[in-house]
Design a protein around this motif. Structure first.
Motif, PDB file in Angstrom:
ATOM      1  N   GLN A 200      34.674  45.515  44.722  1.00 43.54           N
ATOM      2  CA  GLN A 200      34.311  46.933  44.650  1.00 43.54           C
ATOM      3  C   GLN A 200      33.047  47.200  45.463  1.00 43.54           C
ATOM      4  O   GLN A 200      32.349  46.281  45.881  1.00 43.54           O
ATOM      5  N   ASP A 201      32.743  48.476  45.655  1.00 42.83           N
ATOM      6  CA  ASP A 201      31.529  48.884  46.343  1.00 42.83           C
ATOM      7  C   ASP A 201      30.671  49.710  45.384  1.00 42.83           C
ATOM      8  O   ASP A 201      31.020  50.848  45.063  1.00 42.83           O
ATOM      9  N   PRO A 202      29.544  49.146  44.904  1.00 47.84           N
ATOM     10  CA  PRO A 202      29.040  47.795  45.150  1.00 47.84           C
ATOM     11  C   PRO A 202      29.789  46.771  44.301  1.00 47.84           C
ATOM     12  O   PRO A 202      30.437  47.141  43.323  1.00 47.84           O
ATOM     13  N   PRO A 203      29.708  45.487  44.647  1.00 52.67           N
ATOM     14  CA  PRO A 203      30.419  44.471  43.874  1.00 52.67           C
ATOM     15  C   PRO A 203      29.912  44.380  42.444  1.00 52.67           C
ATOM     16  O   PRO A 203      28.715  44.538  42.175  1.00 52.67           O
ATOM     17  N   ASP A 204      30.827  44.134  41.523  1.00 51.34           N
ATOM     18  CA  ASP A 204      30.479  43.844  40.134  1.00 51.34           C
ATOM     19  C   ASP A 204      30.461  42.330  39.966  1.00 51.34           C
ATOM     20  O   ASP A 204      30.958  41.593  40.821  1.00 51.34           O
ATOM     21  N   LYS A 205      29.881  41.865  38.873  1.00 51.98           N
ATOM     22  CA  LYS A 205      29.799  40.421  38.639  1.00 51.98           C
ATOM     23  C   LYS A 205      29.798  40.144  37.147  1.00 51.98           C
ATOM     24  O   LYS A 205      29.454  41.013  36.330  1.00 51.98           O
ATOM     25  N   ALA A 206      30.199  38.927  36.776  1.00 49.58           N
ATOM     26  CA  ALA A 206      30.195  38.519  35.378  1.00 49.58           C
ATOM     27  C   ALA A 206      30.210  37.002  35.299  1.00 49.58           C
ATOM     28  O   ALA A 206      30.773  36.328  36.170  1.00 49.58           O
ATOM     29  N   VAL A 207      29.578  36.475  34.254  1.00 48.25           N
ATOM     30  CA  VAL A 207      29.644  35.049  33.941  1.00 48.25           C
ATOM     31  C   VAL A 207      30.465  34.928  32.664  1.00 48.25           C
ATOM     32  O   VAL A 207      30.118  35.510  31.632  1.00 48.25           O
ATOM     33  N   ILE A 208      31.578  34.194  32.732  1.00 50.41           N
ATOM     34  CA  ILE A 208      32.592  34.225  31.686  1.00 50.41           C
ATOM     35  C   ILE A 208      32.799  32.825  31.117  1.00 50.41           C
ATOM     36  O   ILE A 208      33.011  31.860  31.867  1.00 50.41           O
ATOM     37  N   GLY A 209      32.767  32.719  29.799  1.00 51.35           N
ATOM     38  CA  GLY A 209      32.963  31.444  29.128  1.00 51.35           C
ATOM     39  C   GLY A 209      34.337  31.329  28.490  1.00 51.35           C
ATOM     40  O   GLY A 209      35.013  32.329  28.223  1.00 51.35           O
ATOM     41  N   ILE A 210      34.766  30.099  28.252  1.00 51.46           N
ATOM     42  CA  ILE A 210      36.039  29.798  27.597  1.00 51.46           C
ATOM     43  C   ILE A 210      35.748  28.788  26.493  1.00 51.46           C
ATOM     44  O   ILE A 210      35.076  27.776  26.728  1.00 51.46           O
ATOM     45  N   ASN A 211      36.247  29.049  25.274  1.00 49.90           N
ATOM     46  CA  ASN A 211      35.882  28.185  24.150  1.00 49.90           C
ATOM     47  C   ASN A 211      36.926  27.091  23.881  1.00 49.90           C
ATOM     48  O   ASN A 211      37.978  27.028  24.513  1.00 49.90           O
ATOM     49  N   GLY A 212      36.605  26.248  22.911  1.00 47.69           N
ATOM     50  CA  GLY A 212      37.472  25.125  22.584  1.00 47.69           C
ATOM     51  C   GLY A 212      38.842  25.534  22.100  1.00 47.69           C
ATOM     52  O   GLY A 212      39.843  24.863  22.379  1.00 47.69           O
ATOM     53  N   PHE A 213      38.927  26.636  21.372  1.00 51.53           N
ATOM     54  CA  PHE A 213      40.230  27.137  20.904  1.00 51.53           C
ATOM     55  C   PHE A 213      41.114  27.491  22.092  1.00 51.53           C
ATOM     56  O   PHE A 213      42.312  27.180  22.102  1.00 51.53           O
ATOM     57  N   ASP A 214      40.519  28.156  23.095  1.00 48.66           N
ATOM     58  CA  ASP A 214      41.272  28.508  24.304  1.00 48.66           C
ATOM     59  C   ASP A 214      41.793  27.254  25.008  1.00 48.66           C
ATOM     60  O   ASP A 214      42.953  27.205  25.442  1.00 48.66           O
TER      61      ASP A 214
END
Length: 266
Positions: A200-214
């Motif tokens: 996108q303009d401007p770029p979006d960002k995220a830091v995403i975790g995954i847990n043990g159940f997943d």
């Protein structure tokens, strides 16, 4: 077969090992996956190249230069922009800046780059290549480029899902965590992290975790699917066709008339 940077993506390696991308190919269309193992290819899209461009930058200066040298099509060859980066790759530089200017993104992207591991899981030999492996911090991380981070997509089995589920990234992270666990002979999994940046303009960002159940859920799914897929790859069972992908469209032979109501259910 001993894997290294030069042969990791080779046909010989793909025949000898399973990988996340190969598993995804077989789950999407067994016929196309088998065709790729025997030399069939499909064009590389600009969207994939943009993702590889961003990925190569964070791999390091040498890898980034190799990517640019190997992909001259990212440079415009006509008009007023001749000799310059094409617009989509100029924008990829903004995506890179978005990550570079975020302290949390930079922190979780620390670690050894492009780490290859192999192990046997669910009756098959697997290969993985982690973007960033921080053993001392008990985590690994992977960069993903996406159209929109918060966009929902429709999935027939699960309803509306995030881009992480739509692109099977949970499966990838679970598989990487398990192979790393097997190699290191540890009891539990280290933490998988996705660093996502949007186009996108401007770029979006995220830091995403995954847990043990997943992780546990995804590994159980892989283990349940592998007996059939192993037989398909070995040529013991005829591969199923999705009849929608590029390969199936190229090779389709009709043998029946269908009702219009079947068009959205097939």
């Amino acid at each position: 077969m001993l894997l290294n940077e030069e042969n990791y993506y080779s046909q010989e390696a793909n025949l000898a090992y399973w990988s996340n991308s190969q598993y995804k190919e077989f789950r999407d269309c067994e016929a196309r996956a088998m065709a790729k193992l025997h030399g069939w290819t499909e064009p590389v899209t600009d969207a994939l190249l943009v993702g590889s461009y961003v990925h190569a930058y964070f791999e390091g200066p040498e890898a980034f230069q190799r990517f640019k040298d190997s992909n001259p099509e990212i440079i415009s060859s006509r008009g007023g922009t001749k000799g310059k980066l094409k617009s989509q790759f100029q924008y990829a530089n903004k995506m890179i800046e978005t990550i570079e200017n975020d302290a949390l993104c930079k922190f979780v992207l620390q670690g050894k780059k492009e780490v290859i591991m192999t192990a046997n899981f669910a009756g098959a030999d697997w290969k993985i290549k982690m973007d960033n492996y921080a053993l001392e911090r008990n985590r690994f991380s992977d960069i993903k480029t996406v159209q929109e981070i918060h966009k929902e997509s429709w999935d027939q089995e699960n309803g509306y899902v995030s881009f992480v589920q739509q692109n099977h990234y949970v499966t990838q992270m679970a598989l990487y965590a398990e192979i790393e666990r097997l190699v290191q002979r540890r009891d539990g999994w280290i933490e998988p992290i996705i660093v996502a940046v949007s186009k996108q303009d401007p770029p979006d960002k995220a830091v995403i975790g995954i847990n043990g159940f997943d992780i546990k859920r995804e590994l159980e799914g892989i283990a349940a699917n592998m007996p059939h897929l192993i037989e398909v790859k070995a040529g013991l069972v005829k591969p199923n066709r999705c009849e929608r992908c590029r390969y199936c469209r190229e090779t389709k032979q009709l043998n029946q008339i269908i009702h219009y109501s079947d068009l959205i259910n097939r």
